[in-house]
Design an enzyme around this catalytic site. Structure first.
Site, mmCIF file in Angstrom:
data_model
loop_
_atom_site.group_PDB
_atom_site.id
_atom_site.type_symbol
_atom_site.label_atom_id
_atom_site.label_comp_id
_atom_site.label_asym_id
_atom_site.label_seq_id
_atom_site.Cartn_x
_atom_site.Cartn_y
_atom_site.Cartn_z
ATOM 1 N N CYS C 86 -24.758 60.346 51.402
ATOM 2 C CA CYS C 86 -25.046 60.948 50.026
ATOM 3 C C CYS C 86 -24.285 61.190 49.323
ATOM 4 O O CYS C 86 -23.054 60.256 48.749
ATOM 5 C CB CYS C 86 -26.397 60.942 50.077
ATOM 6 S SG CYS C 86 -26.903 60.669 48.595
ATOM 7 N N HIS C 203 -29.261 57.497 54.174
ATOM 8 C CA HIS C 203 -29.731 58.976 54.891
ATOM 9 C C HIS C 203 -29.685 58.373 56.327
ATOM 10 O O HIS C 203 -30.657 58.603 57.050
ATOM 11 C CB HIS C 203 -30.323 59.804 54.188
ATOM 12 C CG HIS C 203 -30.412 60.740 53.366
ATOM 13 N ND1 HIS C 203 -29.268 61.163 53.157
ATOM 14 C CD2 HIS C 203 -30.817 60.259 52.031
ATOM 15 C CE1 HIS C 203 -28.775 62.177 52.135
ATOM 16 N NE2 HIS C 203 -29.978 60.670 51.358
ATOM 17 N N GLU C 205 -29.674 60.680 59.303
ATOM 18 C CA GLU C 205 -29.670 61.980 59.505
ATOM 19 C C GLU C 205 -31.467 62.307 59.155
ATOM 20 O O GLU C 205 -31.960 62.649 59.962
ATOM 21 C CB GLU C 205 -29.509 63.357 59.193
ATOM 22 C CG GLU C 205 -30.086 63.976 57.344
ATOM 23 C CD GLU C 205 -29.679 63.145 56.313
ATOM 24 O OE1 GLU C 205 -28.828 61.573 56.465
ATOM 25 O OE2 GLU C 205 -29.490 63.123 55.500
#
Ligand SMILES: Nc1ncnc2c1ncn2[C@@H]1O[C@H](COP(=O)(O)OP(=O)(O)O)[C@@H](O)[C@H]1O
Ligand SMILES: [Mg+2]
Lengths: 745, 91, 233, 91
Positions: C86, C203, C205
């Site tokens: 990002c 993302h 994560e």
């Protein structure tokens, strides 16, 4: 330029600062002399309604504030509740109504900034945001402009901070056409030992300013928030504050880093009334005095007077009380994060708030006079006549509407501004950052995990202005009940509330009646449901050109899930599961979406609320949560039973997006489908569990009714042998999802 | 009807904090550009307009700014007119 | 595997990356402050998401001048693995470690939602656990994620398989409807010529634990773990 | 050393889609402003610089644009110099 005291007296200049003559006299009495211009400015902001709670204090004192879970009650920057495991949760709601009417983006953005600093001041890491919004009907351009600006502003500021906005509520109604509302809530998490107080403790300790530099922004913002918007408001508009979320993010990290150093003895955010209120409040809480020198304040504009500096509402600043001799620790942290820092004064023992400009004293007033000695008014309450003219919506007339096309009505409702999917809003919010959002926006309450434990925290914000307008007492109580129901529907046990009370001008007896009744209802509901009040915010004078906003009490509630694995969500899980309605409170069309959208009736008498039944219902559901016998859970609120069932279907897992339901009873089909009432929850469970659901409900005295079954993808509602509604769920979903985007494009 | 190009500059009022400008200036400073004393960041809009006269074009641009392009609460604007000339990429 | 998570002023997914790596993948992760210049000893450097320097001017534009970026450049030149997520992707592009630019979403709004991505190159250290054409479900959260690059580079990157992720439907169709931000050719993530620097808008994560909605992020972060252990794709 | 004001316009290259411009034009159209044929939206920056000469100021501004203020991949810029004149509020 300094205004001379003679001129103040001669020209009654206190009136320009929004002070009444009697208030000016009171100041003279407290000081034993005439105040100078700077002092007068300081009183005017702290004695404004926004800071001084002049008209609301008496009523608010009736709210229950004690409870097992309460670690910090009202009076501090935010309340704190115990979560167990040495952890605590702090939370608060605040309004930013007037600013969004002028500049929606910045108004909303700085609203987020302000509430986050309240949470930060408690020593907590902010973990989530919620927003409660009210606008005029989306058919008109101005409400659309305010709405899109506010959502973008919350997104712009909150996303940049890395705080997930996990929930909220949004209503569109003529009652807000000229007075849009923006209430924002922040939730923070901390360990018990980290709880901070906003105290200027320890004589000789340093008073430090951390964060942004100070400019002329928003001077008199809180006086402004305490006035009606009228014809001449544009001239009185304070310079709009522009938020700087980047600096706020740095401020959060710097404050949390300082938290670990033990050199900070007190923290106070700087919101309304800036340096004046933060210094006065910390000194008065600690019973100390404080002295500062305005020439030490980092400024960003030239030629600022002491008056400007004391009253500036520049954003992204915090006041720290720091152990003497340890200022360098704060300076190092500030340097690391690239923030302005300055030691502007010290704590004294004489109870005075003394302001120097270099060596000259420019103001000297008792701190307590500013914070605790504002006049308290007991306004006149008078039941407005409109309340006695309300008639129940003629149910006979509605019952005779046998030829209505219920499917068409359902689609109209699902696509209407108040019931349509809120996705357009929350997809602009980063609701996943921090990776704790277990139930994202779109459910009843949002649920966040607490990393390192098996616990979850449920949060919700609720209020219904139209109900409160039609029945102020019940409206206040219903806001609490609805919040509790939303929390319970996720499997959380409600712990406590904070509130934001948005009303018109309290000096008008009819408005004060609405206020007092709503607060009374709220208090009764909090007692019945075991959720004390930890704090709140009052926003009066939401009127423009004499027309008041709908009275809108908003409740922010937090709840606890001891075992997050036991959480429940709205959506159906398996075709064939049994759909059960828990609770059978009275329903009515008064104030309902159906009355408004389909019948074009704005009035009527809204449904009654039985707080005992509500409490029993919540207990019953929590009992079923523990027993793990439910598949899904959703409360029946706006739009009535048909809409609630449709929402369970929309959120259903693949292959469980339909329902086959049979309604019957002594009310006519339109009422059975769309009438609204409190204390009703739709659950689904696997067929073998139904008996247990029924039994556990009965043990708690909660009425149960089996409605039907979860179907794979068709949504049908029958009435005896008649089909009231029968449609592919996808088609209904489309109406529901396209509602807001269509209106906004 | 003639085509005009309106070049419109929209800036935050001088008294309003400009967080972007501050951040850009700070980074220029850490990059060693100490000769940069201040930075402000605003918007630049280029419009192609049809109007009867230069004055008409100017008035139209002004109306657009008041109505939509600038936010009078925090921003101020400045309009310049140029002949339509070479089209610089349409929208 | 030892992993550095760089913290810029305004980073806000640093803790999420750290948490996903340590708690969910058992990786030895460390925060590295942007003013540090020493990143020796790490196998992987992650530039996390957020709003470095407020994303003022342009996302990632100011962060690229942080002192740590000199070391990141060097680290990458020596073949170290760099993952930009990002805002991290935006910084890599601004720093010239990856070609192109990330522009305002075509809908002009910030978008936070789950998206589905097609893995178009499974032979990178970041995707070695994946199958070609596999569809991953990962969240996005950005306002400036519309990838743009000149047509020559696009062709080169396309031909060489350096476009690693594309927004696609659950069936793997990279069509207009699946594109959340107007990104050129539905591009969601690309890798550099050498194959050791990857930038992606979604993302991973945020998707290493089913409690918060999914585990497909492990396909990406886990691939890195495998690669570091094995030393090859 | 003299102070100069650098007025810098940063626009997306004509070949790059400018959705903001499109959106502004569309709202102007729905507001009835059909005389507006196209809109492009970019940035306007105002810098105060110290330099030895106008040429020095120009070169500095150019360097700043190349380094930070504009992204050459998608943007183009244009610099104008003006005398420093009245200070218009600090940063
Ligand atoms: N302004 C908003 N911001 C974020 N989420 C919102 C907002 N408005 C509504 N929502 C979310 O949309 C869902 C539906 O809202 P609402 O109809 O008010 O729920 P309920 O009736 O259960 O209180 C909830 O999950 C709520 O959190
Ligand atoms: Mg609900």
């Amino acid at each position: 330029m300094a205004v001379r005291t003679e001129d103040i007296i001669h020209n009654c200049l206190w009136q320009e600062l929004g002070l009444k003559d009697s208030e000016y006299e009171r100041i003279e009495r407290l000081l034993g002399r005439h105040p100078n211009w700077t002092e007068l400015g300081m009183f005017s902001v702290l004695w404004s309604e926004h800071c001084g709670y002049k008209h609301s204090k008496t009523a608010l004192q009736s709210l229950p504030t004690q409870g097992e879970a309460i670690l910090v009650g009202p009076g501090e920057n935010a309340g704190v509740v115990d979560l167990g495991h040495g952890l605590a949760l702090t939370f608060k709601v605040e309004s930013h109504n007037h600013p969004i009417a002028i500049e929606p983006y910045q108004g909303a953005a700085t609203g987020i900034g302000g509430i986050v600093r309240d949470i930060l001041a408690m020593g907590a890491r902010p973990i989530a945001l919620l927003d409660s919004l009210r606008f005029g009907p989306l058919e008109a351009p101005w409400p659309r402009h305010i709405f899109s600006g506010v959502v973008a502003g919350i997104a712009g500021y909150g996303n940049c901070l890395g705080l997930p906005t996990v929930g909220g509520e949004t209503y569109f109604d003529e009652g807000y056409a000229h007075n849009p509302l923006c209430n924002v809530m922040c939730v923070g998490l901390m360990r018990h030992e980290d709880i901070q107080r906003g105290v200027a403790a320890g004589v000789g300790n340093s008073v430090m300013l951390l964060g942004h530099s100070t400019g002329r922004d928003g001077i008199h913002g809180c006086t402004f928030a305490s006035e009606e918007l009228g014809e001449n408001s544009p001239d009185r508009r304070p310079a709009v504050q522009v938020g700087d979320p980047f600096v706020e993010k740095l401020l959060i990290e710097a404050c949390l880093e300082l938290q670990r150093t033990d050199v900070v003895v007190g923290v106070q955010d700087m919101g309304a009334a800036g340096i004046t209120s933060s210094c006065a409040e910390t000194a008065s809480r600690a019973g100390t005095g404080i002295e500062i020198d305005v020439t030490k304040v980092p400024l960003r504009e030239k030629n600022m007077t002491p008056y400007d500096i004391m009253l500036s509402e520049s954003q992204e600043r915090m006041l720290l009380i720091v152990e003497r001799g340890k200022e360098n620790v704060v300076e190092e942290v500030a340097e690391r994060w690239g923030l302005h820092v300055a030691t502007i004064g010290r704590v004294t023992d004489d109870g005075l708030f003394r302001v120097y400009e270099g060596s000259e004293i420019v103001a000297e007033v008792p701190a307590r006079a500013l914070t605790d000695q504002a006049p308290i008014y007991r306004p006149l309450a008078e039941r407005p006549t409109y309340l006695d003219q309300l008639q129940p919506i003629d149910e006979k007339r509605v019952q005779s509407l046998t030829d209505r096309d219920h499917l068409k009505d359902l689609k109209t409702l699902l696509g209407s501004a108040n019931l349509a999917s809120r996705r357009w809003i929350y997809q602009q919010y980063d609701h996943m950052v921090r990776t704790d959002t277990v139930i994202p926006p779109g459910g009843d309450a949002a649920v966040l995990r607490v990393k390192g434990t098996s616990m979850g925290v449920a949060v919700s914000v609720d209020g219904n202005g139209r109900y409160t307008y039609l029945d102020p007492y019940t409206g206040g109580a219903a806001a609490v009940a609805e919040a509790a129901r939303n929390i319970v529907c996720t499997g959380g046990r409600p712990l406590a509330i904070t509130n934001c009370l948005n009303f018109g001008n309290p000096e008008k007896p009819g408005i004060y009646y609405q206020f007092a009744e709503a607060v009374r209802g709220m208090g009764d509901a909090c007692r019945a449901l075991g959720t004390p009040v930890t704090g709140g915010n009052v926003s009066f004078y939401n009127e423009s050109d004499g027309k008041a906003v709908y009275p809108t009490p908003v409740v922010g509630m937090v709840g606890l899930l001891l075992d997050i694995e036991k959480r429940l969500t709205v959506g159906f899980k398996r075709a064939g599961d049994i759909i059960v309605l828990l609770g059978d409170g009275p329903v009515a069309l008064g104030g309902s979406e159906y009355a408004q959208r389909i019948l074009n009736e704005l009035g009527g008498i809204p449904p009654a609320l039985d707080l005992e039944a509500e409490a029993a219902l919540c207990e019953a559901v929590l009992d079923m949560v523990q027993a793990r016998i439910l598949s899904s859970c959703h409360d029946v609120s706006d739009g009535g039973l048909a809409v609630a069932l449709a929402e369970c279907a929309f959120r259903g897992d693949a292959g469980a997006t339909g329902a086959k339901v049979h309604l019957e009873g002594d009310v006519a089909p339109p009422l059975a489908l769309f009438a609204e009432g409190h204390s009703r929850i739709v659950v689904s469970c696997a067929p073998p569990k139904v008996d247990e659901v029924v039994r556990r409900a009965q043990v708690k005295g909660v009425p149960v009714r089996i409605l039907g079954q979860v179907a794979s993808e068709r949504f049908s509602i029958f009435w005896a042998d008649d089909i009231l509604i029968d449609e592919d769920t996808n088609e209904l979903t489309r109406c529901w999802q396209e509602g807001i985007p269509c209106m906004m494009s | 009807m003639v085509e005009y190009r309106a070049l419109i500059k929209v800036m935050l009022k001088p008294t309003v904090l400009d967080p972007q400008g501050v951040a850009v200036r700070n980074s220029l400073l850490t990059m060693g550009y100490e000769a940069v004393k201040s930075v402000r960041v605003g918007k630049h809009l280029e419009l192609t307009l049809e109007a009867n006269s230069e004055n008409g074009a100017y008035c139209l641009a002004q109306e657009l700014c008041d109505e939509l392009l600038a936010n009078p609460v925090v921003e101020e604007y400045h309009i310049e007119l140029a002949p339509a000339g070479e089209e610089k990429g349409g929208t | 595997m030892k992993c550095a998570v760089v913290v810029f002023p305004g980073s806000n997914c640093d803790a999420d990356v750290y948490h996903a790596l340590t708690d969910d993948l058992g990786v030895d992760a460390h925060y590295v402050w942007h003013r540090e210049s020493d990143i020796t000893g790490y196998d992987v450097v992650v530039l996390p998401g957020g709003f470095s320097y407020g994303d003022y001017l342009r996302a990632g534009a100011i962060a690229r001048f942080s002192p740590v970026m000199v070391s990141v450049q060097r680290f990458a030149q020596r073949g170290g693995l760099v993952l930009g997520i990002c805002n991290g992707f935006q910084i890599l592009v601004e720093a010239g470690l990856l070609p192109g630019a990330l522009l305002k979403n075509d809908n002009l709004q910030f978008r936070c939602e789950w998206t589905t991505l097609r893995v178009d190159n499974h032979c990178t250290p970041f995707t070695s656990r994946c199958r070609k054409g596999q569809v991953l479900s990962l969240p996005i959260a950005h306002g400036e994620g519309r990838y743009h690059v000149d047509s020559d580079t696009l062709k080169e990157w396309n031909d060489a398989g350096r476009i690693v992720f594309r927004y696609a439907t659950a069936e793997g169709d990279a069509c207009r409807e699946a594109n959340p931000n107007g990104s050129l050719h539905n591009i969601a993530g690309i890798v550099n010529r050498e194959g050791n620097v990857l930038g992606m808008m979604p993302h991973p994560e945020r998707a290493t634990n089913s409690l918060v909605g999914g585990e497909d992020g492990r396909w990406v972060l886990g691939s890195l773990v495998d690669y570091v252990e094995r030393g090859c794709v």
